[in-house]
Structure formats: structure tokens, C-alpha cells
Scaffold this active site. Structure first.
Site, PDB file in Angstrom:
ATOM      1  N   SER A  58      17.548  39.381 -23.262  1.00 50.40           N
ATOM      2  CA  SER A  58      16.616  39.087 -22.194  1.00 50.40           C
ATOM      3  C   SER A  58      15.497  38.160 -22.670  1.00 50.40           C
ATOM      4  CB  SER A  58      16.058  40.403 -21.641  1.00 50.40           C
ATOM      5  OG  SER A  58      17.103  41.284 -21.322  1.00 50.40           O
ATOM      6  N   HIS A  78      20.407  37.422 -19.085  1.00 46.82           N
ATOM      7  CA  HIS A  78      20.657  37.846 -17.709  1.00 46.82           C
ATOM      8  C   HIS A  78      19.514  37.382 -16.806  1.00 46.82           C
ATOM      9  CE1 HIS A  78      18.384  42.008 -18.008  1.00 46.82           C
ATOM     10  NE2 HIS A  78      17.673  41.005 -18.472  1.00 46.82           N
TER      11      HIS A  78
END
Length: 260
Positions: free
Chosen positions: A83, A106
């Protein structure tokens, strides 16, 4: 002389850092990194990364500080760069990954409440955030923006060889760059937002309506600390994987985050 800087634990804001310190938990805030960069004073640095990600804005501040640093920056993914930590990793002049490490990218996510207008606004904010984040990946990999956005939408996990093939890293440490890693998973280490809010309001103990200062907490009994740690463990199994930031219909929407 080469200076080593750690990016360990979740990426958090400056004003939450003391809470993690009180619990003796790893966490990384922008202030922590900028202070170490100032002390490094232009020397070459190695940034060791093992983080599940965290707040986007704070991750962006760390990324920018590393990109602006005058000395040579090598980022080493030694565990997980997920992330927000994944785009921090791309800030290095050279990016390497351990043969046992992983990268995950993501879409940004956030909690929200309100009417359809608020939901539309939150959706647009998240799309804008994704397009801001993807710039770091484009700069590093040279890949097409839409291809990278598709990878983010699919929540893409990369072992060392996949990361090398997609040009997220320049080299696999200790290897001849032919190593193939298997899939894995990780659990976010971020303190749930509810716990942080309760600390600030002094509501950890039910019925306590008085405010709590940092000094009060630091002088609290050890059994309180144990009680809250137990509560955190319960949250890992009962709470959603992501801490809940402030709702989109409030004025302060700065706590968009990327987290497992």
C-alpha cells in the site's frame, strides 16, 4: 558513511506517533523520517522497509522527502512493502528487495457516510487519490498508467521476481535475479482508529468522561496497558482490516489511507 533509516510498521501521522511509542509498537511518521534525513546531512542512506502501509498523505510526505534528499537513496524491501509503503519504496535511486520479501499495490480506501452526494464526492476523491499514487509507480516502472491502475484495482501481490519483472525493483538481494517467490499474506499493524480516538477523549475505561493527556497516560498503571493491548488483539479478529478514517462529509478529509 552510509546512514540506515527504518520504515517499519504502519505509516501514521505525526500526531499519532506518541501513541505507538507508548505501546512500544513500530510505526513510521513523516517527522521521524525528515528528522533522520536532516541528521544524515547529505550522506548516502539505506532505507529499510517492512510496512503494511497506512495514510496516503503521510506516505506522500515521506516519499517526497526521500525524493528531495540530496544524497544517494537506496530503498531495501526487507519484509513487506504494501500500500502506502509500496510507493515510498519507489522513492529510492536504487530499489532492491530481499528474496523473501513482497510488494502489494491496491486502490485507496476510506470510510464514509452521508447522502448520495457525499458518496459521489467520496468516490471521486478515491479515484483522484489512485491517480496521484500511480504517478510514483509510473516514474519508477515506466509502465502505462492504465496498466498500473488495473494492477491496483486487482490488489496485486508481487514476490521478488514479479517485482523485478514489472520494474518495481532494480535488483533481488543476494540472488542472481532468477528467484521465484510464492504467494503470502500479512496483517495490518495499525492501531484501530477507534482506539486512537478513545485515547484522545479519555474513554478507554467505560464511564470515564475526563480528558487524558500524554503525561497522564505515561504514568498509568501497567495493567491498563495490558488491558488495551488485549483489546487491540481482539480488534484484529473482529474489526475490518482497515482503520476507519474521518467520514467524507466532514471538512477534514485528509486521512485517506492505504492499508491492508
Amino acid at each position: 558513511m552510509t546512514v540506515k533509516i527504518d520504515v517499519k510498521g504502519p505509516i501514521i501521522s505525526n500526531d499519532e506517533a506518541w501513541i505507538y511509542e507508548w505501546f512500544e509498537m513500530d510505526a513510521t511518521s513523516p517527522r521521524k523520517i525528515t528528522e533522520q534525513l536532516t541528521n544524515a546531512n547529505g550522506e548516502d542512506i539505506i532505507v529499510s522497509i517492512n510496512s503494511p502501509g497506512g495514510y496516503v498523505d503521510d506516505g506522500s510526505e515521506i516519499y517526497t522527502a526521500l525524493k528531495n534528499y540530496s544524497g544517494h537513496v537506496e530503498t531495501q524491501i526487507v519484509g513487506l512493502a504494501a500500500s502506502a509503503a509500496s510507493f515510498i519504496a519507489t522513492a529510492g535511486d536504487k530499489v532492491v528487495i530481499a528474496p523473501t520479501a513482497q510488494i502489494m499495490i491496491h486502490n485507496a480506501s476510506m470510510g464514509n457516510r452521508g447522502d448520495h452526494r457525499s458518496m459521489d464526492k467520496a468516490s471521486q476523491m478515491l479515484k483522484t487519490t489512485d491517480r496521484a499514487i500511480v504517478n510514483a509507480y509510473v516514474l519508477k516502472t515506466g509502465k502505462d498508467e492504465q496498466d498500473l491502475l488495473d494492477m491496483m484495482a486487482e490488489e496485486t501481490w508481487m514476490g521478488p521476481q514479479e517485482a523485478l519483472e514489472h520494474k518495481f525493483v532494480d535488483e533481488i538481494m543476494f540472488m542472481d535475479n532468477t528467484f521465484k517467490a510464492t504467494a503470502s499474506s500479512a496483517v495490518s499493524a495499525m492501531i484501530p482508529k477507534q482506539i486512537i480516538d478513545n485515547f484522545r477523549k479519555g474513554n478507554i475505561n467505560k464511564g470515564n468522561n475526563q480528558g487524558v493527556t500524554k503525561e497522564d497516560l505515561q504514568s498509568s498503571l501497567s495493567n491498563l496497558k495490558a488491558e488495551i493491548i488485549n483489546e487491540l488483539q481482539l480488534n484484529k479478529t473482529t474489526e475490518p482490516k482497515e482503520p476507519t478514517p474521518k467520514p467524507a462529509n466532514k471538512q477534514d478529509l485528509s486521512k485517506l489511507f492505504l492499508s491492508l
